[in-house]
Design a protein around this motif. Structure first.
Motif, PDB file in Angstrom:
ATOM      1  N   LEU A   8      -4.069   3.620  -4.434  1.00 58.51           N
ATOM      2  CA  LEU A   8      -3.238   3.386  -4.254  1.00 58.51           C
ATOM      3  C   LEU A   8      -3.291   3.791  -2.425  1.00 58.51           C
ATOM      4  CD1 LEU A   8       0.089   3.705  -6.696  1.00 58.51           C
ATOM      5  CD2 LEU A   8      -2.157   1.250  -6.253  1.00 58.51           C
ATOM      6  N   GLU A   9      -2.861   4.654  -1.730  1.00 62.30           N
ATOM      7  CA  GLU A   9      -2.754   5.211  -0.833  1.00 62.30           C
ATOM      8  C   GLU A   9      -3.824   4.810   0.028  1.00 62.30           C
ATOM      9  OE1 GLU A   9      -3.567   9.500  -1.608  1.00 62.30           O
ATOM     10  OE2 GLU A   9      -1.334  10.048  -1.010  1.00 62.30           O
ATOM     11  N   ILE A  44      -5.519   1.706  -0.299  1.00 63.03           N
ATOM     12  CA  ILE A  44      -4.848   0.565  -0.234  1.00 63.03           C
ATOM     13  C   ILE A  44      -3.680   0.233   0.490  1.00 63.03           C
ATOM     14  CG2 ILE A  44      -4.157  -1.392  -1.181  1.00 63.03           C
ATOM     15  CD1 ILE A  44      -5.251  -0.200  -4.106  1.00 63.03           C
ATOM     16  N   VAL A  45      -2.773   0.848   0.523  1.00 69.75           N
ATOM     17  CA  VAL A  45      -1.938   1.382   1.833  1.00 69.75           C
ATOM     18  C   VAL A  45      -2.688   1.631   3.180  1.00 69.75           C
ATOM     19  CG1 VAL A  45       0.280   2.105   2.745  1.00 69.75           C
ATOM     20  CG2 VAL A  45      -0.128   1.584   0.371  1.00 69.75           C
ATOM     21  N   LEU A  77       3.234   8.447  -0.968  1.00 66.03           N
ATOM     22  CA  LEU A  77       3.985   7.515  -2.137  1.00 66.03           C
ATOM     23  C   LEU A  77       4.780   8.383  -2.964  1.00 66.03           C
ATOM     24  CD1 LEU A  77       0.776   6.584  -3.543  1.00 66.03           C
ATOM     25  CD2 LEU A  77       1.685   5.168  -2.009  1.00 66.03           C
ATOM     26  N   VAL A 121       6.889   3.768  -1.068  1.00 65.78           N
ATOM     27  CA  VAL A 121       5.964   4.061   0.590  1.00 65.78           C
ATOM     28  C   VAL A 121       6.542   4.394   2.075  1.00 65.78           C
ATOM     29  CG1 VAL A 121       3.761   3.180   1.336  1.00 65.78           C
ATOM     30  CG2 VAL A 121       4.229   2.424  -0.710  1.00 65.78           C
ATOM     31  N   VAL A 152       1.717  -4.119   3.684  1.00 65.13           N
ATOM     32  CA  VAL A 152       1.766  -3.211   2.865  1.00 65.13           C
ATOM     33  C   VAL A 152       2.132  -3.892   1.508  1.00 65.13           C
ATOM     34  CG1 VAL A 152       2.200  -1.453   1.567  1.00 65.13           C
ATOM     35  CG2 VAL A 152       1.697  -1.535   4.404  1.00 65.13           C
ATOM     36  N   LYS A 153       3.222  -4.655   1.071  1.00 65.08           N
ATOM     37  CA  LYS A 153       3.243  -5.158   0.239  1.00 65.08           C
ATOM     38  C   LYS A 153       2.784  -5.907  -0.313  1.00 65.08           C
ATOM     39  CE  LYS A 153       7.627  -7.737  -1.370  1.00 65.08           C
ATOM     40  NZ  LYS A 153       8.608  -8.328  -1.491  1.00 65.08           N
ATOM     41  N   GLN A 191      -0.807  -6.475  -0.151  1.00 60.10           N
ATOM     42  CA  GLN A 191      -1.636  -6.142  -1.092  1.00 60.10           C
ATOM     43  C   GLN A 191      -1.771  -5.587  -2.066  1.00 60.10           C
ATOM     44  OE1 GLN A 191      -5.507  -6.566   0.354  1.00 60.10           O
ATOM     45  NE2 GLN A 191      -3.900  -7.672   2.100  1.00 60.10           N
ATOM     46  N   LEU A 192      -0.582  -4.046  -2.432  1.00 63.65           N
ATOM     47  CA  LEU A 192       0.013  -3.641  -3.321  1.00 63.65           C
ATOM     48  C   LEU A 192       0.575  -4.872  -4.332  1.00 63.65           C
ATOM     49  CD1 LEU A 192       1.876  -0.577  -2.481  1.00 63.65           C
ATOM     50  CD2 LEU A 192      -0.636  -0.644  -3.322  1.00 63.65           C
ATOM     51  N   THR A 244      -2.469  -5.003  -7.424  1.00 63.16           N
ATOM     52  CA  THR A 244      -1.859  -3.738  -8.274  1.00 63.16           C
ATOM     53  C   THR A 244      -0.877  -4.477  -9.294  1.00 63.16           C
ATOM     54  OG1 THR A 244      -0.036  -2.925  -7.635  1.00 63.16           O
ATOM     55  CG2 THR A 244      -2.886  -1.827  -7.600  1.00 63.16           C
ATOM     56  N   LEU A 283       7.824  -3.116  -5.640  1.00 62.64           N
ATOM     57  CA  LEU A 283       7.756  -2.312  -4.458  1.00 62.64           C
ATOM     58  C   LEU A 283       9.842  -1.800  -3.765  1.00 62.64           C
ATOM     59  CD1 LEU A 283       5.211  -2.864  -1.731  1.00 62.64           C
ATOM     60  CD2 LEU A 283       5.486  -0.872  -3.151  1.00 62.64           C
TER      61      LEU A 283
END
Length: 146
Positions: free
Chosen positions: A26-27, A29-30, A67, A76, A99-100, A102-103, A107, A111
């Motif tokens: 996740l880190e 990806i962000v 995170l 995040v 970021v929102k 992509q996450l 996944t 968020l």
């Protein structure tokens, strides 16, 4: 840095098993989503990250990301340096949106917050004008007395 526990993704369909994602994923990806936003110069890193980059290791995409996972909600924190001359609120909103997206896309996690911390502004590098024939910028005024 994220916690060492994996994050379990909930499936809406009957599954064959559970899906766990490491926080480092996740880190990354962000970090990639934030660093690819127009106006971001670089992400904040630690001294160790800077030293490893000096020795030729690739840039770590998870740097500058923190995170916090509480139950089903993810918060995040993104720490960035921006290019000089950009509109800070506009770039910060673009980082949050990227970021929102992509996450959620990668996944399906909800968020709670995407907090953007602008650590500084990186000015443009200017080309230094050096005359190879006059390195010390000396004038010839004192040489006419001879």
């Amino acid at each position: 840095m994220a916690e060492d526990t994996n994050i379990i993704l909930e499936s809406k369909e009957p599954a064959l098993g559970k899906i766990e994602v490491a926080p480092q994923v996740l880190e990354i990806i962000v970090g990639i989503a934030a660093s690819q936003t127009e106006g971001v110069a670089r992400m904040r890193g630690s001294l160790a990250n800077s030293v490893t980059e000096l020795f030729g290791r690739k840039e770590q995409h998870g740097k500058g990301v923190k995170l916090v996972f509480d139950g089903d909600e993810l918060a995040v924190d993104v720490y960035v340096y921006l290019d000089y001359g950009v509109a800070v609120p506009k770039v910060a909103l673009a980082i949050q949106d990227s970021v929102k997206q992509q996450l959620l896309f990668m996944t399906d996690l909800d968020l709670r917050a995407v907090n953007v911390h602008v650590e500084g502004v990186i000015p443009e590098k200017t080309a230094q004008q050096v005359d190879p024939d006059n390195l010390f910028n000396q004038t010839d005024e004192g040489d006419s007395d001879q």
